[in-house]
Motif scaffolding. Structure first.
Motif, mmCIF file in Angstrom:
data_model
loop_
_atom_site.group_PDB
_atom_site.id
_atom_site.type_symbol
_atom_site.label_atom_id
_atom_site.label_comp_id
_atom_site.label_asym_id
_atom_site.label_seq_id
_atom_site.Cartn_x
_atom_site.Cartn_y
_atom_site.Cartn_z
ATOM 1 N N THR A 174 0.840 -1.200 0.000
ATOM 2 C CA THR A 174 0.000 0.000 0.000
ATOM 3 C C THR A 174 0.874 1.248 0.000
ATOM 4 O O THR A 174 0.631 2.190 -0.754
ATOM 5 C CB THR A 174 -0.942 0.006 1.213
ATOM 6 N N SER A 175 1.916 1.251 0.836
ATOM 7 C CA SER A 175 2.824 2.400 0.890
ATOM 8 C C SER A 175 3.525 2.613 -0.439
ATOM 9 O O SER A 175 3.701 3.758 -0.877
ATOM 10 C CB SER A 175 3.855 2.212 2.009
ATOM 11 N N VAL A 223 1.059 4.270 -2.768
ATOM 12 C CA VAL A 223 0.931 5.680 -2.394
ATOM 13 C C VAL A 223 2.140 6.459 -2.905
ATOM 14 O O VAL A 223 1.998 7.542 -3.481
ATOM 15 C CB VAL A 223 0.785 5.832 -0.865
ATOM 16 N N TYR A 248 4.155 11.877 4.842
ATOM 17 C CA TYR A 248 2.836 11.314 4.579
ATOM 18 C C TYR A 248 2.786 9.931 5.214
ATOM 19 O O TYR A 248 3.605 9.069 4.907
ATOM 20 C CB TYR A 248 2.554 11.208 3.079
ATOM 21 N N SER A 262 1.144 6.491 5.514
ATOM 22 C CA SER A 262 0.290 5.521 4.836
ATOM 23 C C SER A 262 -0.205 4.553 5.914
ATOM 24 O O SER A 262 0.516 3.659 6.345
ATOM 25 C CB SER A 262 1.094 4.783 3.761
ATOM 26 N N PRO A 295 -3.499 2.562 6.194
ATOM 27 C CA PRO A 295 -4.810 2.184 5.670
ATOM 28 C C PRO A 295 -5.795 1.697 6.732
ATOM 29 O O PRO A 295 -7.002 1.789 6.536
ATOM 30 C CB PRO A 295 -4.493 1.089 4.651
ATOM 31 N N ALA A 325 -3.240 9.152 5.763
ATOM 32 C CA ALA A 325 -4.360 8.637 4.985
ATOM 33 C C ALA A 325 -5.620 8.537 5.843
ATOM 34 O O ALA A 325 -6.726 8.805 5.374
ATOM 35 C CB ALA A 325 -4.017 7.267 4.411
ATOM 36 N N ARG A 326 -5.451 8.165 7.098
ATOM 37 C CA ARG A 326 -6.579 8.052 8.027
ATOM 38 C C ARG A 326 -6.234 8.769 9.326
ATOM 39 O O ARG A 326 -5.067 8.896 9.682
ATOM 40 C CB ARG A 326 -6.889 6.596 8.330
ATOM 41 N N VAL A 372 -5.531 14.921 7.849
ATOM 42 C CA VAL A 372 -5.958 13.742 7.090
ATOM 43 C C VAL A 372 -6.132 14.151 5.635
ATOM 44 O O VAL A 372 -6.784 15.148 5.328
ATOM 45 C CB VAL A 372 -7.271 13.164 7.652
ATOM 46 N N GLN A 395 -6.042 12.080 1.520
ATOM 47 C CA GLN A 395 -5.711 10.954 0.659
ATOM 48 C C GLN A 395 -4.566 11.358 -0.258
ATOM 49 O O GLN A 395 -4.366 12.548 -0.525
ATOM 50 C CB GLN A 395 -6.938 10.519 -0.146
ATOM 51 N N ALA A 396 -3.824 10.393 -0.738
ATOM 52 C CA ALA A 396 -2.651 10.683 -1.568
ATOM 53 C C ALA A 396 -3.020 11.572 -2.751
ATOM 54 O O ALA A 396 -2.304 12.519 -3.066
ATOM 55 C CB ALA A 396 -1.999 9.396 -2.040
#
Length: 113
Positions: free
Chosen positions: A15-16, A19, A55, A57, A59, A84-85, A98, A100-101
């Motif tokens: 995931t990272s 991103v 940033y 990441s 999720p 992200a959250r 907060v 999103q990318a």
């Protein structure tokens, strides 16, 4: 060009990486830790020094000790931190925006230097 340091749990490494790829496409230079880096936390702190912002990441909304250290060091150095959250840890959650990318470019690259 702004430099972003993408941090997150190695459990969410894919995931990272996704991103990081998204942020590179929209115009950021991207730094990221890699498993097995012999510099360990010293490498992380060096990347915080070299970046303009961090940033997170995350999720699942969770962060671990190393990411907490990255965030704390970045905040101590006056660097903005986005995640992200929302981070549920009250001592730092109020200091982390907060986003999103895909939103980050519009929020950061458009700001005057």
């Amino acid at each position: 060009m702004k430099t972003v340091y993408v941090v997150g749990s190695f459990r969410d490494l894919e995931t990272s990486r996704e991103v990081a790829k998204q942020l590179g496409v929209v115009g950021f230079e991207v730094l990221m830790s890699q498993p097995g880096d012999p510099r360990g936390i010293d490498g992380c702190l060096d990347r915080v020094e070299r970046c303009d912002l961090v940033y997170v990441s995350n999720p699942r909304g969770e962060i671990g000790r190393s990411v907490s250290l990255d965030i704390g060091y970045a905040l101590g150095r006056g660097k903005p931190v986005f995640a992200a959250r929302a981070i549920e840890d009250p001592p730092i959650g109020h200091r982390v925006e907060v986003a999103q990318a895909h939103e980050l470019a519009g929020r950061v690259l458009a700001r005057p230097a």
